[in-house]
Design a protein around this motif. Structure first.
Motif, mmCIF file in Angstrom:
data_model
loop_
_atom_site.group_PDB
_atom_site.id
_atom_site.type_symbol
_atom_site.label_atom_id
_atom_site.label_comp_id
_atom_site.label_asym_id
_atom_site.label_seq_id
_atom_site.Cartn_x
_atom_site.Cartn_y
_atom_site.Cartn_z
ATOM 1 N N GLN A 1 0.820 -1.203 0.000
ATOM 2 C CA GLN A 1 0.000 0.000 0.000
ATOM 3 C C GLN A 1 0.859 1.261 0.000
ATOM 4 O OE1 GLN A 1 -2.567 -0.451 3.465
ATOM 5 N NE2 GLN A 1 -4.097 -1.498 2.219
ATOM 6 N N SER A 2 0.268 2.345 -0.478
ATOM 7 C CA SER A 2 0.864 3.670 -0.423
ATOM 8 C C SER A 2 -0.119 4.577 0.292
ATOM 9 C CB SER A 2 1.147 4.194 -1.839
ATOM 10 O OG SER A 2 1.649 5.509 -1.797
ATOM 11 N N ASP A 3 0.290 5.088 1.469
ATOM 12 C CA ASP A 3 -0.601 5.900 2.300
ATOM 13 C C ASP A 3 -1.920 5.172 2.542
ATOM 14 O OD1 ASP A 3 -1.325 8.071 3.849
ATOM 15 O OD2 ASP A 3 -2.140 9.205 2.156
ATOM 16 N N TRP A 4 -1.826 3.866 2.840
ATOM 17 C CA TRP A 4 -2.941 3.001 3.198
ATOM 18 C C TRP A 4 -3.878 2.682 2.017
ATOM 19 C CZ3 TRP A 4 -1.414 0.852 7.358
ATOM 20 C CH2 TRP A 4 -0.736 1.582 8.333
ATOM 21 N N SER A 5 -3.471 3.015 0.801
ATOM 22 C CA SER A 5 -4.250 2.649 -0.379
ATOM 23 C C SER A 5 -3.474 1.595 -1.166
ATOM 24 C CB SER A 5 -4.514 3.873 -1.262
ATOM 25 O OG SER A 5 -5.248 3.510 -2.421
ATOM 26 N N THR A 6 -4.104 0.477 -1.484
ATOM 27 C CA THR A 6 -3.424 -0.648 -2.134
ATOM 28 C C THR A 6 -2.937 -0.268 -3.530
ATOM 29 O OG1 THR A 6 -4.716 -2.255 -0.876
ATOM 30 C CG2 THR A 6 -3.707 -3.032 -2.913
ATOM 31 N N ARG A 7 -1.703 -0.695 -3.845
ATOM 32 C CA ARG A 7 -1.139 -0.478 -5.170
ATOM 33 C C ARG A 7 -0.716 -1.784 -5.839
ATOM 34 N NH1 ARG A 7 -3.580 3.192 -4.641
ATOM 35 N NH2 ARG A 7 -3.072 5.411 -4.689
ATOM 36 N N ALA A 8 -0.438 -2.821 -5.072
ATOM 37 C CA ALA A 8 -0.040 -4.103 -5.655
ATOM 38 C C ALA A 8 -0.299 -5.222 -4.657
ATOM 39 C CB ALA A 8 1.433 -4.082 -6.058
ATOM 40 N N LEU A 9 -0.489 -6.423 -5.175
ATOM 41 C CA LEU A 9 -0.613 -7.601 -4.333
ATOM 42 C C LEU A 9 -0.194 -8.821 -5.127
ATOM 43 C CD1 LEU A 9 -4.391 -8.553 -3.956
ATOM 44 C CD2 LEU A 9 -3.667 -6.587 -5.279
ATOM 45 N N PHE A 10 0.305 -9.815 -4.419
ATOM 46 C CA PHE A 10 0.637 -11.071 -5.091
ATOM 47 C C PHE A 10 0.377 -12.222 -4.143
ATOM 48 C CE2 PHE A 10 4.845 -9.838 -3.309
ATOM 49 C CZ PHE A 10 5.137 -10.981 -2.566
ATOM 50 N N GLY A 11 0.212 -13.409 -4.728
ATOM 51 C CA GLY A 11 -0.044 -14.603 -3.943
ATOM 52 C C GLY A 11 -1.037 -15.500 -4.647
ATOM 53 N N LEU A 12 -1.700 -16.345 -3.866
ATOM 54 C CA LEU A 12 -2.756 -17.212 -4.379
ATOM 55 C C LEU A 12 -4.076 -16.466 -4.191
ATOM 56 C CD1 LEU A 12 -1.576 -20.596 -2.809
ATOM 57 C CD2 LEU A 12 -0.803 -19.474 -4.910
ATOM 58 N N LEU A 13 -4.516 -15.792 -5.235
ATOM 59 C CA LEU A 13 -5.626 -14.851 -5.131
ATOM 60 C C LEU A 13 -6.872 -15.434 -5.783
ATOM 61 C CD1 LEU A 13 -3.617 -11.633 -6.089
ATOM 62 C CD2 LEU A 13 -3.940 -12.649 -3.820
ATOM 63 N N ALA A 14 -7.774 -15.948 -4.946
ATOM 64 C CA ALA A 14 -9.059 -16.509 -5.374
ATOM 65 C C ALA A 14 -8.903 -17.780 -6.205
ATOM 66 C CB ALA A 14 -9.889 -15.487 -6.141
ATOM 67 N N ASN A 15 -7.678 -18.291 -6.338
ATOM 68 C CA ASN A 15 -7.435 -19.606 -6.933
ATOM 69 C C ASN A 15 -6.058 -20.065 -6.470
ATOM 70 O OD1 ASN A 15 -5.391 -18.552 -8.782
ATOM 71 N ND2 ASN A 15 -7.110 -17.692 -9.947
ATOM 72 N N ASP A 16 -5.574 -21.180 -7.019
ATOM 73 C CA ASP A 16 -4.297 -21.717 -6.566
ATOM 74 C C ASP A 16 -3.153 -21.444 -7.531
ATOM 75 O OD1 ASP A 16 -5.279 -22.598 -4.188
ATOM 76 O OD2 ASP A 16 -5.613 -24.666 -4.829
ATOM 77 N N ASP A 17 -3.362 -20.575 -8.533
ATOM 78 C CA ASP A 17 -2.268 -20.107 -9.380
ATOM 79 C C ASP A 17 -1.621 -18.894 -8.713
ATOM 80 O OD1 ASP A 17 -2.880 -22.029 -11.286
ATOM 81 O OD2 ASP A 17 -4.242 -20.694 -12.368
#
Length: 367
Positions: free
Chosen positions: A182-198
């Protein structure tokens, strides 16, 4: 004879005989309850061989000489047991367990729990309910840290194996197991297993609209640049071109046009770079017929300029043979956002025609 209101110490009465007895009794109680520490809190009956001054926190269900003394303090002094009734706010250290408790008026409660903070008992066995460092943790964010840096290192104290693993586990495939930036508490990027297993990488300009950038397929390891520009096009009819100048090499069909960054208008194809980066292009055309051109060339025009040397393909000066002579070219171009790329063709010496379904152009952003 009156007692003091908080510790219950006996007071010496006016004109009392043997004042030392009352005074000594008060000192004994004072000695017992100040910095109160008990041998343990599990006995319901007196131990077999107590020592002078031993104190016990009597467990519920007391029997024998301690009957009715539940949760009171049993003090062994001068060869007998004395009951000390706790007052609200008394602290008690359990020598057997290391627990620090406070009498709330109804029960002995872990000092941390009573104050709404860390439980000493749970701290000892590693089962904390929440932990905040320079910031408050809550029931959702049970671990909260404010720090300029966070270090995780392998265990070289126990010693450990030399390995270190950070595990992020989710309940099911449709759930998320990810890291959010996040930047100043606003999300800018994310990674991981997001809503599936890829494994997925997403970015967002505003914290609400998300773009999937990269997906790594879990079973094959294949990497997909989901938002990367990719296109391929061809012409399904023969086309004549006048000699002597660079002409638009025409196309009328897309095999695919991911993200829509290539466009065809009146059979003229133009690719517009959506972002700055490195793009790879390929181009080919096959000669069909004509009035004997001496040379056939193809190339890529950047921002309307004539094809440069690193984008050209040519037949050379040999005879151009119908259905056999083919030009091809590949080019690695570093483009700025908004730069345009268009395929071109040039016949020298005489007009020429290209064969249907044997010319193509493609491109993709690779970095």
């Amino acid at each position: 004879m009156a007692d003091t209101p908080h510790l219950g110490l006996p007071l010496i009465a006016a004109s009392q005989n043997q004042k030392h007895v009352t005074h000594n009794a008060a000192l004994v109680v004072l000695d017992a309850v100040v910095s109160l520490s008990v041998v343990d809190s599990g006995h319901t009956a007196p131990p077999g061989a107590p020592n002078e001054g031993d104190r016990y926190k009597v467990a519920s269900g007391a029997t024998g000489p301690w009957a009715g003394w539940d949760l009171n303090i049993a003090l062994y002094t001068s060869g007998q047991w004395t009951k000390l009734v706790p007052r609200k706010g008394w602290f008690c250290f359990d020598e057997a367990t290391g627990a620090m408790t406070v009498w709330t008026g109804a029960a002995w409660t872990d000092l941390g729990v009573a104050a709404g903070f860390l439980s000493f008992g749970t701290a000892g066995n590693g089962s904390l309910t929440r932990l905040g460092i320079l910031t408050a943790a809550d029931t959702t964010t049970r671990l909260a840290v404010k720090s300029n840096a966070v270090l995780f290192s392998h265990d070289d104290v126990t010693p450990g194996t030399g390995d270190i693993h950070a595990v992020v586990n989710k309940a099911a495939a449709l759930k998320d197991a990810g890291f959010v930036f996040q930047s100043d508490w606003s999300t800018r990027a994310l990674f991981g297993l997001l809503a599936n297993d890829d494994f997925t990488v997403k970015v967002t300009p505003d914290g609400s609209t998300f773009h999937t950038a990269v997906v790594i397929e879990r079973t094959s390891g294949a990497v997909s640049h989901v938002r990367g520009s990719k296109f391929s096009a061809f012409l399904n009819y023969g086309q004549d071109y006048a000699a002597g100048a660079w002409r638009d090499l025409q196309f009328n069909n897309f095999r695919h046009n991911d993200q829509g960054h290539a466009a065809i208008a009146s059979n003229v194809l133009t690719f517009t770079a959506p972002t700055a980066g490195v793009y790879l292009f390929g181009l080919s055309a096959t000669y069909e017929a004509g009035s004997g051109p001496s040379k056939m060339q193809i190339g890529l025009s950047v921002n309307g300029a004539a094809p440069a040397a690193d984008t050209l393909g040519t037949t050379g000066d040999a005879a151009v043979v119908s259905g056999e002579t083919q030009c091809s070219a590949t080019a690695l171009l570093k483009l700025a956002a908004g730069d345009t790329v268009a395929p071109k063709i040039l016949f020298s010496g005489a007009n020429g025609r290209v064969l249907a379904n044997e010319n193509s152009v493609w491109g993709a952003r690779i970095a």
